[in-house]
Design an enzyme around this catalytic site. Structure first.
Site, short mmCIF file in Angstrom:
data_model
loop_
_atom_site.label_atom_id
_atom_site.label_comp_id
_atom_site.label_asym_id
_atom_site.label_seq_id
_atom_site.Cartn_x
_atom_site.Cartn_y
_atom_site.Cartn_z
N GLU A 17 -10.93 -0.67 -18.08
CA GLU A 17 -11.18 -1.82 -18.96
C GLU A 17 -9.87 -2.43 -19.47
OE1 GLU A 17 -12.60 1.14 -19.01
OE2 GLU A 17 -14.57 1.14 -19.94
N SER A 432 4.49 -2.41 8.17
CA SER A 432 3.38 -3.29 7.82
C SER A 432 3.80 -4.76 7.92
CB SER A 432 2.89 -2.99 6.40
OG SER A 432 3.93 -3.10 5.48
N GLU A 483 -0.10 -2.44 10.90
CA GLU A 483 -0.84 -1.65 9.89
C GLU A 483 -1.96 -2.42 9.19
OE1 GLU A 483 1.80 0.55 7.22
OE2 GLU A 483 3.27 0.85 8.80
N ASP A 598 7.30 8.05 7.90
CA ASP A 598 7.82 7.57 6.61
C ASP A 598 7.85 8.69 5.58
OD1 ASP A 598 8.04 4.89 7.44
OD2 ASP A 598 5.92 4.51 7.00
N HIS A 640 11.78 6.64 7.38
CA HIS A 640 12.09 5.54 6.46
C HIS A 640 12.00 6.04 5.02
CE1 HIS A 640 11.93 1.77 4.31
NE2 HIS A 640 10.78 2.14 3.78
N GLU A 664 16.50 1.48 2.17
CA GLU A 664 16.66 0.29 1.34
C GLU A 664 18.11 0.22 0.91
OE1 GLU A 664 17.25 0.68 -2.21
OE2 GLU A 664 17.44 -1.48 -2.44
N HIS A 693 11.14 -7.27 -1.71
CA HIS A 693 10.38 -7.27 -2.95
C HIS A 693 10.43 -8.62 -3.67
CE1 HIS A 693 10.31 -3.10 -1.94
NE2 HIS A 693 9.29 -2.97 -2.77
N CYS A 725 11.94 -2.57 3.63
CA CYS A 725 10.68 -1.83 3.53
C CYS A 725 9.61 -2.61 4.29
CB CYS A 725 10.31 -1.67 2.05
SG CYS A 725 8.99 -0.47 1.75
N1 GLN Z 1 5.40 1.93 7.03
C1 GLN Z 1 5.14 1.57 5.68
C2 GLN Z 1 5.03 0.06 5.56
O1 GLN Z 1 5.70 -0.62 6.23
C3 GLN Z 1 6.23 2.06 4.75
C4 GLN Z 1 5.92 1.81 3.30
C5 GLN Z 1 6.89 2.42 2.31
O2 GLN Z 1 7.98 2.74 2.62
N2 GLN Z 1 6.49 2.55 1.09
O3 GLN Z 1 4.29 -0.46 4.76
ZN ZN Z 2 9.76 1.56 2.09
#
Ligand code: GLN
Ligand code: ZN
Length: 758
Positions: A17, A432, A483, A598, A640, A664, A693, A725
């Site tokens: 909520e 992804s 993905e 990953d 990764h 990253e 991001h 990422c």
């Molecule tokens: N393979 C995932 C993606 O590309 C990796 C995500 C992550 O590192 N949090 O979404």
């Molecule tokens: Zn990542």
């Protein structure tokens, strides 16, 4: 009589909520009064629920619209200058602005709360930092409960934890040097609470579970020396670990009560009892019900330490409590209609844990609960759903050679080069592609039965094909399938593995209004059938370019789940690793030549104390190696990691022995690479050159600049070119534009590389 106590209750509400109301307020759909009302209703509901469960010591000020550290920051008036706060009360809108940023001011930093998946807003301190009581939230909420006839024990973040977790914005400033300045405000706040009728105050000092420096020791002494004069009784709450070498000092402080975590650190009880058995009347709060996991407590075992404490100190000096705030558990198991009765009988969420605490405080009156708890424990330990003989045989049979590729990297590398024939500076992405509204709507429709399985499958295939074509057009070298079939990188695998259960409403706050619903690993983990092979091979069938298989690693699956507590985490991780190993083998056998595993959560699994790091890193690295080592030399293993510091665990990252690691780096302007360079990282690296991001499209020049920087510290023939990422949060337009620049930057580098070799 021992007293039943609680340290904190989840505030999000059994149906989230608070999240819904807060987000509605942010969107302008409801006004601030309506939002405040939702908060008030939830607080009242939770206080009553605790009282009805038989909790005698009920917390207040554990509620928050965003984060308890941020609330403390507001109470102490620590608003960073960029928010242009002109003194006086810090209102809720300012609190939200600090957490989320505004057009003119960047949000405050957020980071993990110890080793949980909760994130707090990091206080910022300046050399001329002033403190002033700027919010009376704690006092108001105490009075609010009192008006409902509930006398609470207000919770504050203790001064040592508050300062230690903050960040100095002026180089050289040690936040702990502000202790003398902040204490008067704490004193004033405690004075006001006292005036409002509070007799006990809970001061959370979880930093006591960390390795403390001398400055923290001093701050602890100064702080509690002065706060103890405030007229209120003080209980210091420690949790997430044992006190170890801080015990003597903490026990010597002029405080009236101490809470210890006996779930994480059961072994500390004898020392704690010795320290408190001094003829005085200080309270000892025993954290015996796990505040961080979802398992039902075996009451007949949890009673042992309680009996010992009562024998030494007497019943009226002992309180029974969860190990830490229940913030880290879902709210109420009763809402889980989808779980079968047997599994449900093994679980306890926040509300159920309160009943356990109350039963432990008064065992004679709760014989039935003890019986039921014993029965559940027996059913759990004997259940065939938990024990899979084949799995335990297999984990026992793992040998050192299962953790090793058959040849060293330099030999594999030549074979992979020959097999894959990639250009220098090969380009790829992290897995992804955009999870657009269409993708999410199709998934929702499928889950609700409004889209048939064949139609959903056809939809996903079309999305995958589109992503493949776009990657080909862009000229990427190593492709991914995108993905689209995955909602979440852990849930997707958990849903296909034995030993995992999923709740409908088992939400836990991650940060602000963000909640997560971790899977529950209850039994031996096994993989009944391949999980990703169909999607990877389908995508590979569409193109001549190499398709990279995409898996989540065992440590990350473990770290982002509620893990069974009846065997070591390392063993559960090993079981997951074997399941992933089988998936890797199946991908390889189906013609997938690059496989990415990953492990973004590898670093967050690190124990709180340095002395415990080695043991964790050893088994975590072994699990990754177990998952990844069963392939031929020609098969290239990628991993990764994102958003973490690597420098202090570099040897372990190298020990993963992945052929390629993508990390990253773009936000830190390649600074993270220094660790890899300094350590002379032996394998190939893809430092992210696009901060995914933010919606910003970086220029080809920006990206080339980053690659040039990277090639000044890492040999150019070991560099890969990729984003920071996965791209699931991005839109297609910015994804295409940015990837075109990324491919362009790689081509620029190839030109320069070729001419330098000529
Ligand atoms: N393979 C995932 C993606 O590309 C990796 C995500 C992550 O590192 N949090 O979404
Ligand atoms: Zn990542």
């Amino acid at each position: 009589m021992t007293k039943a106590a609680n340290l904190g209750f989840p505030r999000i509400g059994a149906n989230r909520e608070l999240k819904k109301a807060t987000e509605a307020y942010w969107k302008g759909e409801i006004d601030i009064q309506a939002l405040r009302k939702v908060g008030e209703v939830l607080r009242a509901r939770h206080w009553r629920l605790q009282k009805e469960a038989g909790i005698e010591i009920i917390p207040s000020n554990d509620f928050s619209f965003y984060d308890q550290m941020l609330d403390m920051t507001a109470m102490l008036g620590v608003v960073p200058p960029r928010f242009e706060h002109e003194g006086g009360a810090v209102d809720l809108d300012t609190v939200f602005a600090m957490a989320r940023g505004t057009d003119r001011a960047e949000a405050m930093e957020m980071t993990k709360w110890f080793d949980t998946n909760y994130h707090y807003i990091v206080p910022e301190f300046h050399a001329d930092q002033r403190f002033a009581l700027s919010s009376r939230k704690a006092v108001e909420e105490f009075a609010e409960a009192k008006a409902l006839g509930i006398h609470t024990r207000p919770v504050l973040i203790g001064p040592v934890t508050f300062l230690s977790l903050g960040k100095a914005k002026d180089g050289g400033l040690d936040p702990l040097s502000l202790t003398d300045r902040v204490l008067p405000v704490y004193e004033q706040l405690i004075g006001e609470l006292r005036h409002a009728g509070a007799d006990w105050i809970q001061l959370d000092e979880p930093v006591l579970a960390l390795d403390l420096g001398p400055a923290q020791g001093e701050a602890l002494a100064t702080s509690y020396e002065s706060l103890s004069n405030g007229g209120a009784k003080l209980l210091i709450a420690t949790y997430f670990g044992g006190l170890r070498d801080s015990l003597a000092q903490v026990a010597g402080l002029p405080i009236d009560g101490l809470h210890v975590d006996l779930v994480r650190a059961p072994g500390q009880l004898p020392a704690v009892l010795d320290a408190l058995d001094d003829g005085g009347d200080r309270q000892l709060s025993l954290g015996v019900v796990d505040g961080r996991n979802v398992w039902r407590t075996r009451l007949s075992s949890a009673i042992d330490p309680i009996r010992k404490a009562i024998d030494r100190l007497g019943a009226d000096r002992v309180q029974i409590a969860p190990s830490c705030s229940l913030l880290h558990t879902p709210v109420d198991l009763d809402g889980e209609t989808g779980l079968d009765a047997e599994l449900k009988s093994w679980l306890a969420f926040a509300k159920q844990k309160l009943h356990e605490v109350a039963a432990l405080a008064d065992p004679d009156a709760n014989e039935k609960m003890f019986e039921a708890s014993n029965q559940a424990a027996q059913s759990r330990s004997a259940s065939p759903r938990i024990h899979n003989l084949a799995v335990s045989k297999r984990t026992q049979a793992v040998t050192r050679s299962d953790l090793e590729r058959s040849t060293p990297f330099r030999i594999r590398r030549e074979k992979q080069r020959a097999a894959l024939d990639l250009p220098p500076f090969p380009t790829t992405t992290i897995g992804s592609f955009p999870q657009t509204g269409d993708v999410r709507r199709a998934r929702a429709a499928f889950k609700k039965g409004r889209l048939s399985p064949p139609d959903y499958d056809a939809f996903l295939k079309a999305e995958t094909e589109r992503a493949v074509r776009i990657q080909e057009e862009l000229g990427l070298d190593v492709l991914v399938h995108g993905e689209f079939e995955r909602n979440d990188m852990v849930e997707y695998f958990g849903e296909q593995l034995d030993g995992f259960a999923f709740t409908k409403n088992g939400w836990v706050q991650s940060y602000g209004t963000r909640c997560v619903k971790p899977p529950i690993i209850y039994g031996d983990v096994a993989r009944p059938q391949p999980m990703t092979v169909a999607w990877s091979t389908y995508a590979q069938s569409l193109t001549d370019k190499p398709m990279k298989g995409m898996l989540t690693g065992p440590v990350t699956i473990l770290q982002w789940s509620f893990v069974r507590d009846d065997q070591p985490r390392s063993l559960t991780c090993k079981q997951i690793a074997l399941a992933i190993r089988d998936e890797v083998a199946d991908l390889e056998a189906s013609g997938i030549r690059l496989i990415q595993i990953d492990e973004p959560a590898l670093r967050e699994g690190l124990p709180l104390r340095r002395a415990d790091w080695r043991a964790y890193l050893d088994w975590a690295v072994d699990c990754f190696r177990l998952a990844s080592s069963g392939v031929a030399d020609e098969t290239q293993i990628h991993t990764h990691m994102c958003y973490s510091e690597f420098n202090d665990i570099m040897p372990s990252i190298a020990a993963l022995d992945a052929d390629v690691i993508s990390i990253e780096t773009s936000r830190s302007d390649m600074e993270l690479l220094d660790g890899f360079a300094g350590f002379d990282y032996p394998n190939e690296i893809g430092p992210g050159i696009w901060d995914i991001h933010a919606p910003r499209v970086p220029s080809q020049n920006d990206m080339r600049g980053l690659l040039e920087k990277a090639s000044s510290v890492i040999p150019a023939d070991r560099l890969w070119v990729n984003p920071d990422c996965g791209l699931k949060t991005r839109g297609w337009a910015e994804t295409r534009a940015s990837l075109a620049h990324l491919v362009g930057a790689a081509r620029d580098m190839r030109g320069a590389f070729a001419s330098s070799r000529r």
